[in-house]
Design a protein around this motif. Sequence first.
Motif, PDB file in Angstrom:
ATOM      1  N   ASP A  10     -81.874  32.951  16.983  1.00 40.65           N
ATOM      2  CA  ASP A  10     -81.280  31.843  16.142  1.00 40.65           C
ATOM      3  C   ASP A  10     -80.657  32.421  14.857  1.00 40.65           C
ATOM      4  N   ALA A  13     -77.561  34.362  15.462  1.00 36.95           N
ATOM      5  CA  ALA A  13     -76.395  33.434  15.798  1.00 36.95           C
ATOM      6  C   ALA A  13     -76.016  32.631  14.629  1.00 36.95           C
ATOM      7  N   SER A  14     -77.127  32.179  13.788  1.00 31.90           N
ATOM      8  CA  SER A  14     -76.700  31.483  12.560  1.00 31.90           C
ATOM      9  C   SER A  14     -75.922  32.484  11.548  1.00 31.90           C
ATOM     10  N   ALA A  16     -73.975  34.979  12.345  1.00 32.30           N
ATOM     11  CA  ALA A  16     -72.450  34.924  13.159  1.00 32.30           C
ATOM     12  C   ALA A  16     -71.554  33.714  12.776  1.00 32.30           C
ATOM     13  N   LYS A  17     -72.270  32.535  12.976  1.00 38.88           N
ATOM     14  CA  LYS A  17     -71.919  31.450  12.875  1.00 38.88           C
ATOM     15  C   LYS A  17     -71.308  31.142  11.254  1.00 38.88           C
ATOM     16  N   GLU A  18     -72.393  31.476  10.519  1.00 38.60           N
ATOM     17  CA  GLU A  18     -72.038  31.343   9.092  1.00 38.60           C
ATOM     18  C   GLU A  18     -70.640  32.327   8.519  1.00 38.60           C
ATOM     19  N   LYS A  20     -68.396  33.197  10.624  1.00 41.77           N
ATOM     20  CA  LYS A  20     -66.970  32.399  11.222  1.00 41.77           C
ATOM     21  C   LYS A  20     -66.624  31.573  10.259  1.00 41.77           C
ATOM     22  N   ASP A  21     -67.552  30.782   9.865  1.00 39.74           N
ATOM     23  CA  ASP A  21     -67.480  29.534   8.841  1.00 39.74           C
ATOM     24  C   ASP A  21     -66.919  29.789   7.521  1.00 39.74           C
ATOM     25  N   SER A  24     -63.420  30.714   8.208  1.00 43.22           N
ATOM     26  CA  SER A  24     -62.594  29.687   8.303  1.00 43.22           C
ATOM     27  C   SER A  24     -62.279  29.199   6.898  1.00 43.22           C
TER      28      SER A  24
END
Length: 158
Positions: A10, A13-14, A16-18, A20-21, A24
Amino acid sequence: MAEGGDWEGDSVASTAKEQKDINSAISAFMSNCDDHQLLQLTRFYRDRLEQAIEECVEGVSLMVMSTDHFTGQECHRVTELAETGKQAAGSKLLLNLVMEKGSGAQRLMWESLVKIRHTQPKLSRILKEILAQGKDQLAYKDTVGQGLSEVPTHLKGK
């Protein structure tokens, strides 16, 4: 133990998501800047940008110069400096060329920097700082920049 393994997954994943955010958000911020605002950012962060892209000047130059804004000769000059161990000079030349070419080249440079920021900690810090300060910083930098370009009469030589 399974819980620890899941937690690590997790966490990755967090992260990587962070990332990407953040990418963006930075991309959106840069897209919403007009030409004058990008010019302000480029001028204000110029010295730090030169230092931040020294390590990756060849890659940045290829990304930026692969467009109609630059000639093959200009790209070659930057690459040649970097290949001969003169990354600081290459970085400085690249930013000089970007500034000369105008707003389209500046926008392209910023877009390229956003794409590679995850590999360059100095660059990432600059972009995160810009994002954290938001559009308010642009009005402030514009005011400060105007004040800095004017030399008070008592400081001017006779």
